[in-house]
Design a protein around this motif. Structure first.
Motif, PDB file in Angstrom:
ATOM      1  N   LEU A 160      30.166  -5.354  41.459  1.00  0.00           N
ATOM      2  CA  LEU A 160      30.870  -5.935  40.057  1.00  0.00           C
ATOM      3  C   LEU A 160      32.285  -4.523  40.281  1.00  0.00           C
ATOM      4  O   LEU A 160      31.934  -3.716  40.137  1.00  0.00           O
ATOM      5  N   PHE A 161      33.389  -5.246  40.067  1.00  0.00           N
ATOM      6  CA  PHE A 161      34.847  -5.156  40.458  1.00  0.00           C
ATOM      7  C   PHE A 161      35.190  -4.646  38.629  1.00  0.00           C
ATOM      8  O   PHE A 161      35.263  -5.675  38.156  1.00  0.00           O
ATOM      9  N   VAL A 162      35.198  -3.334  38.033  1.00  0.00           N
ATOM     10  CA  VAL A 162      35.740  -3.542  37.240  1.00  0.00           C
ATOM     11  C   VAL A 162      37.078  -2.512  37.231  1.00  0.00           C
ATOM     12  O   VAL A 162      36.982  -2.018  37.267  1.00  0.00           O
ATOM     13  N   CYS A 163      38.277  -3.014  36.138  1.00  0.00           N
ATOM     14  CA  CYS A 163      39.257  -2.799  35.933  1.00  0.00           C
ATOM     15  C   CYS A 163      39.913  -2.768  34.031  1.00  0.00           C
ATOM     16  O   CYS A 163      38.912  -4.408  33.668  1.00  0.00           O
ATOM     17  N   GLN A 208      41.185 -17.729  38.593  1.00  0.00           N
ATOM     18  CA  GLN A 208      40.315 -16.482  37.650  1.00  0.00           C
ATOM     19  C   GLN A 208      40.274 -16.884  36.942  1.00  0.00           C
ATOM     20  O   GLN A 208      42.343 -16.514  36.607  1.00  0.00           O
ATOM     21  N   VAL A 209      40.264 -16.072  35.831  1.00  0.00           N
ATOM     22  CA  VAL A 209      40.193 -15.648  34.348  1.00  0.00           C
ATOM     23  C   VAL A 209      39.468 -15.119  34.219  1.00  0.00           C
ATOM     24  O   VAL A 209      38.600 -13.985  34.753  1.00  0.00           O
ATOM     25  N   PRO A 210      41.066 -13.363  33.213  1.00  0.00           N
ATOM     26  CA  PRO A 210      40.054 -12.320  33.051  1.00  0.00           C
ATOM     27  C   PRO A 210      38.961 -12.945  32.479  1.00  0.00           C
ATOM     28  O   PRO A 210      38.828 -13.168  31.678  1.00  0.00           O
ATOM     29  N   ASP A 211      37.656 -11.852  32.809  1.00  0.00           N
ATOM     30  CA  ASP A 211      36.533 -12.017  31.906  1.00  0.00           C
ATOM     31  C   ASP A 211      36.350 -10.413  31.105  1.00  0.00           C
ATOM     32  O   ASP A 211      36.444  -9.420  31.228  1.00  0.00           O
ATOM     33  N   GLN A 212      35.767 -10.891  29.800  1.00  0.00           N
ATOM     34  CA  GLN A 212      35.255  -9.499  29.162  1.00  0.00           C
ATOM     35  C   GLN A 212      34.038  -9.016  29.999  1.00  0.00           C
ATOM     36  O   GLN A 212      32.903  -9.806  29.594  1.00  0.00           O
ATOM     37  N   LEU A 213      34.436  -7.550  30.443  1.00  0.00           N
ATOM     38  CA  LEU A 213      33.049  -6.569  31.310  1.00  0.00           C
ATOM     39  C   LEU A 213      31.393  -7.521  29.872  1.00  0.00           C
ATOM     40  O   LEU A 213      31.689  -6.592  28.638  1.00  0.00           O
ATOM     41  N   SER A 214      30.378  -7.361  30.817  1.00  0.00           N
ATOM     42  CA  SER A 214      29.234  -7.256  29.822  1.00  0.00           C
ATOM     43  C   SER A 214      28.136  -6.719  30.449  1.00  0.00           C
ATOM     44  O   SER A 214      28.043  -6.178  32.139  1.00  0.00           O
ATOM     45  N   PRO A 215      27.490  -5.632  29.550  1.00  0.00           N
ATOM     46  CA  PRO A 215      26.859  -4.572  29.798  1.00  0.00           C
ATOM     47  C   PRO A 215      25.727  -5.064  31.055  1.00  0.00           C
ATOM     48  O   PRO A 215      25.237  -4.862  31.477  1.00  0.00           O
ATOM     49  N   TYR A 216      25.536  -6.575  30.566  1.00  0.00           N
ATOM     50  CA  TYR A 216      24.189  -7.207  31.680  1.00  0.00           C
ATOM     51  C   TYR A 216      24.745  -7.477  33.476  1.00  0.00           C
ATOM     52  O   TYR A 216      23.772  -6.849  33.688  1.00  0.00           O
ATOM     53  N   THR A 217      26.141  -7.611  33.074  1.00  0.00           N
ATOM     54  CA  THR A 217      26.530  -7.661  34.657  1.00  0.00           C
ATOM     55  C   THR A 217      26.592  -6.360  35.417  1.00  0.00           C
ATOM     56  O   THR A 217      26.143  -6.209  36.830  1.00  0.00           O
ATOM     57  N   VAL A 218      26.631  -4.994  34.720  1.00  0.00           N
ATOM     58  CA  VAL A 218      26.735  -4.166  35.081  1.00  0.00           C
ATOM     59  C   VAL A 218      25.404  -3.961  35.762  1.00  0.00           C
ATOM     60  O   VAL A 218      24.767  -3.198  36.458  1.00  0.00           O
ATOM     61  N   GLN A 219      24.666  -3.746  34.380  1.00  0.00           N
ATOM     62  CA  GLN A 219      23.173  -3.782  35.167  1.00  0.00           C
ATOM     63  C   GLN A 219      22.171  -4.915  36.121  1.00  0.00           C
ATOM     64  O   GLN A 219      21.690  -4.241  36.730  1.00  0.00           O
ATOM     65  N   GLU A 220      22.972  -5.870  36.168  1.00  0.00           N
ATOM     66  CA  GLU A 220      22.290  -6.765  37.567  1.00  0.00           C
ATOM     67  C   GLU A 220      22.678  -6.729  38.635  1.00  0.00           C
ATOM     68  O   GLU A 220      22.419  -7.012  39.520  1.00  0.00           O
ATOM     69  N   SER A 221      23.740  -5.930  38.611  1.00  0.00           N
ATOM     70  CA  SER A 221      24.989  -5.658  39.767  1.00  0.00           C
ATOM     71  C   SER A 221      23.806  -4.156  41.019  1.00  0.00           C
ATOM     72  O   SER A 221      23.883  -2.828  39.670  1.00  0.00           O
ATOM     73  N   ASP A 222      24.619  -4.759  41.828  1.00  0.00           N
ATOM     74  CA  ASP A 222      24.252  -3.034  42.956  1.00  0.00           C
ATOM     75  C   ASP A 222      24.512  -2.399  42.836  1.00  0.00           C
ATOM     76  O   ASP A 222      24.779  -1.085  43.111  1.00  0.00           O
ATOM     77  N   VAL A 223      25.575  -2.566  43.112  1.00  0.00           N
ATOM     78  CA  VAL A 223      27.370  -1.963  42.993  1.00  0.00           C
ATOM     79  C   VAL A 223      28.539  -1.979  42.059  1.00  0.00           C
ATOM     80  O   VAL A 223      28.611  -3.506  41.953  1.00  0.00           O
ATOM     81  N   VAL A 224      28.503  -0.628  41.086  1.00  0.00           N
ATOM     82  CA  VAL A 224      29.961  -1.628  40.300  1.00  0.00           C
ATOM     83  C   VAL A 224      30.945  -0.268  40.840  1.00  0.00           C
ATOM     84  O   VAL A 224      30.765   1.009  41.360  1.00  0.00           O
ATOM     85  N   VAL A 225      32.031  -0.915  41.080  1.00  0.00           N
ATOM     86  CA  VAL A 225      33.367  -0.350  41.371  1.00  0.00           C
ATOM     87  C   VAL A 225      34.209  -0.199  40.650  1.00  0.00           C
ATOM     88  O   VAL A 225      35.177  -1.668  40.484  1.00  0.00           O
ATOM     89  N   THR A 226      34.152   0.989  39.660  1.00  0.00           N
ATOM     90  CA  THR A 226      35.966   0.750  38.918  1.00  0.00           C
ATOM     91  C   THR A 226      36.810   1.041  39.497  1.00  0.00           C
ATOM     92  O   THR A 226      37.138   1.885  40.407  1.00  0.00           O
ATOM     93  N   MET A 227      38.228   0.738  38.665  1.00  0.00           N
ATOM     94  CA  MET A 227      39.332   1.214  39.639  1.00  0.00           C
ATOM     95  C   MET A 227      40.249   1.364  38.392  1.00  0.00           C
ATOM     96  O   MET A 227      41.037   0.731  38.013  1.00  0.00           O
ATOM     97  N   HIS A 283      31.345 -10.447  40.696  1.00  0.00           N
ATOM     98  CA  HIS A 283      31.477 -10.663  39.636  1.00  0.00           C
ATOM     99  C   HIS A 283      32.840  -9.422  39.180  1.00  0.00           C
ATOM    100  O   HIS A 283      33.101  -8.442  40.455  1.00  0.00           O
ATOM    101  N   SER A 284      33.267  -9.711  38.380  1.00  0.00           N
ATOM    102  CA  SER A 284      35.057  -8.594  38.020  1.00  0.00           C
ATOM    103  C   SER A 284      34.966  -8.735  36.620  1.00  0.00           C
ATOM    104  O   SER A 284      34.655  -9.495  35.805  1.00  0.00           O
ATOM    105  N   GLY A 285      34.948  -7.664  36.262  1.00  0.00           N
ATOM    106  CA  GLY A 285      35.421  -7.736  34.556  1.00  0.00           C
ATOM    107  C   GLY A 285      36.280  -6.436  33.875  1.00  0.00           C
ATOM    108  O   GLY A 285      36.404  -6.215  34.881  1.00  0.00           O
ATOM    109  N   GLY A 286      36.811  -6.421  32.868  1.00  0.00           N
ATOM    110  CA  GLY A 286      37.048  -6.058  32.263  1.00  0.00           C
ATOM    111  C   GLY A 286      36.893  -5.466  30.899  1.00  0.00           C
ATOM    112  O   GLY A 286      36.295  -6.529  30.174  1.00  0.00           O
TER     113      GLY A 286
END
Length: 140
Positions: A12-15, A68-87, A40-43
């Motif tokens: 999951l990539f997050v900015c 691609q469309v900017p997407d709301q970050l979901s706590p579920y997606t964070v929990q389900e991801s093996d790696v979370v990359v914040t930017m 996945h990616s989210g903001g």
């Protein structure tokens, strides 16, 4: 049922706006890893659209992120991801203990010209290549 042997790592990539850095990183990871990684990616405050200069910079290297469309970050997606990359989203990004986190300090391409965005793009590409190498099991 999915076993550990056939588990695909999830990244999951997050900015903040999910409009530039995270979209470029997701585009590179999809291209480089193919179907071997779930991407996945989210903001935390998604923009209305992906940054057009980021779209242009990625098109220059043959990767189309225009749909691609900017997407709301979901706590579920964070929990389900093996790696979370914040930017560079600082305290705006959630932290879940037990996750593998990487924080890539990257300039925000918002409002930047194509030359600056190209440099950010190339930095992201090298980081994604390193990430892919760390996700692949060691060859026997």
């Amino acid at each position: 049922m999915m076993t550990r042997e056939n588990h695909k790592p999830t990244v999951l990539f997050v900015c903040v706006h999910n409009a530039g850095r995270s979209q470029m990183a997701a585009g590179f990871l999809r291209e480089i890893a193919g179907g071997d990684v779930v991407v996945h990616s989210g903001g935390t405050q998604p923009a209305d659209q992906v940054n057009p200069v980021a779209v242009e910079a990625m098109a220059e290297v043959g990767i189309d992120i225009s749909a691609q469309v900017p997407d709301q970050l979901s706590p579920y997606t964070v929990q389900e991801s093996d790696v979370v990359v914040t930017m560079g989203c600082g305290d705006d990004c959630p932290f879940y203990p037990g996750k593998r986190y990487e924080d890539w300090q990257l300039d925000d391409p918002s409002g930047q010209g194509i030359e600056t965005v190209r440099a950010i793009r190339d930095d992201i590409r090298s980081r994604v290549e390193e990430l892919v190498g760390s996700l692949r099991p060691a060859q026997a």
